[in-house]
Design an enzyme around this catalytic site. Structure first.
Site, PDB file in Angstrom:
ATOM      1  N   SER A 152       0.868  -1.331  -0.035  1.00 37.90           N
ATOM      2  CA  SER A 152       0.048  -0.003   0.061  1.00 37.90           C
ATOM      3  C   SER A 152       0.822   1.261  -0.049  1.00 37.90           C
ATOM      4  CB  SER A 152      -0.743  -0.087   1.336  1.00 37.90           C
ATOM      5  OG  SER A 152      -1.522   1.333   1.279  1.00 37.90           O
ATOM      6  N   TYR A 165      -1.581  -0.635  10.450  1.00 38.09           N
ATOM      7  CA  TYR A 165      -1.777  -1.004   8.824  1.00 38.09           C
ATOM      8  C   TYR A 165      -0.521  -0.775   8.162  1.00 38.09           C
ATOM      9  CZ  TYR A 165      -3.457  -1.108   4.098  1.00 38.09           C
ATOM     10  OH  TYR A 165      -3.634  -1.356   2.800  1.00 38.09           O
TER      11      TYR A 165
END
Length: 244
Positions: A152, A165
């Site tokens: 990501s 995350y």
């Protein structure tokens, strides 16, 4: 001079076998369909049997070679059972592993519980590393092993309310680099794609949000013979987000 036949072989996945985690929706589903459309035989897993069954019906109708099974990648026993199923299904060889399954909590750091923190790390990082370990022998024996980790942009940029995350995806990136070096002699390539489609609250300079298909096309290419000299790279598919 390249011939039509040589080009077709370089940009084909015919004969390849693939496992994609989290393939019942979003980016994972797009990757499953992309790999299968280029000739790969694909197995995918997710936590919801009903969603998997609906997807499989649609894939069968499209003539795509895809099988499914239930697996929660956050559970070690589930990962080990998945490895056994895939090994039996593909005769102990696997060409492609796509570590796509992931989860996120959009929550300030001060409010994250220990259970949520553990779930984020287990699902987004531990599962990626452990599955790579489990499938290492199958990838090595295939003679054309490729692992693609779906990371990501949050791994390289700071986003509000995504601290763990982001850390998990950053760890995924570093494992990608390290194992690309460690397993190169075994003929296994390791690459990661920094996606933007899961961070939809950031509008891109291109004027639109990312779509799963933007990621899946890269994944398919990275698994093809034409990409055989690419390894250890973290590739941003972000519509120019990193440039803004």
């Amino acid at each position: 001079m390249a011939t039509a036949s040589s080009i077709n072989k370089r940009f084909s996945l015919a004969g390849a076998t693939a496992l994609v985690t989290g393939g019942s929706k979003g980016i994972g589903r797009a990757i499953v369909e992309e790999l299968a459309s280029f000739g790969a035989t694909v197995h995918t897993c997710a936590r919801n049997q009903a969603e998997l069954s609906r997807c499989q019906e649609e894939w069968t109708a499209k003539g795509l070679a895809v099988t499914v099974s239930v697996c929660d990648v956050a559970v070690r026993a589930d990962r080990e059972a998945l490895a056994g199923r895939v090994s039996a299904m593909f005769d102990g060889k696997l060409s492609i592993l796509v570590n796509n399954a992931g989860t996120a909590y959009l929550k300030p750091a001060a409010d994250l519980t220990l259970e949520e923190t553990s779930r984020l790390m287990t699902t987004n990082f531990e599962s990626c590393f452990h599955l790579s370990q489990l499938f290492y022998p199958l990838l090595k024996d295939s003679g054309r092993g490729s692992i693609v980790n779906i990371s990501s942009v949050a791994s390289v940029l700071a986003f509000h309310s995504l601290p763990i995350y982001s850390a998990a995806k950053g760890a995924m990136n570093q494992v990608t680099r390290n194992l690309a070096c460690e397993w190169a002699s075994d003929g296994i390539r390791f690459v990661a794609g920094n996606d933007f489609a899961q961070v939809e609250f950031n509008r891109l300079p291109l004027g639109r949000l990312g779509k799963p298909e933007d990621i899946s096309s890269l994944v398919a290419f990275l698994c093809m013979p034409a990409a055989s000299y690419i390894t250890g790279q973290i590739i941003c598919v972000d519509g120019g987000r990193m440039l803004s």
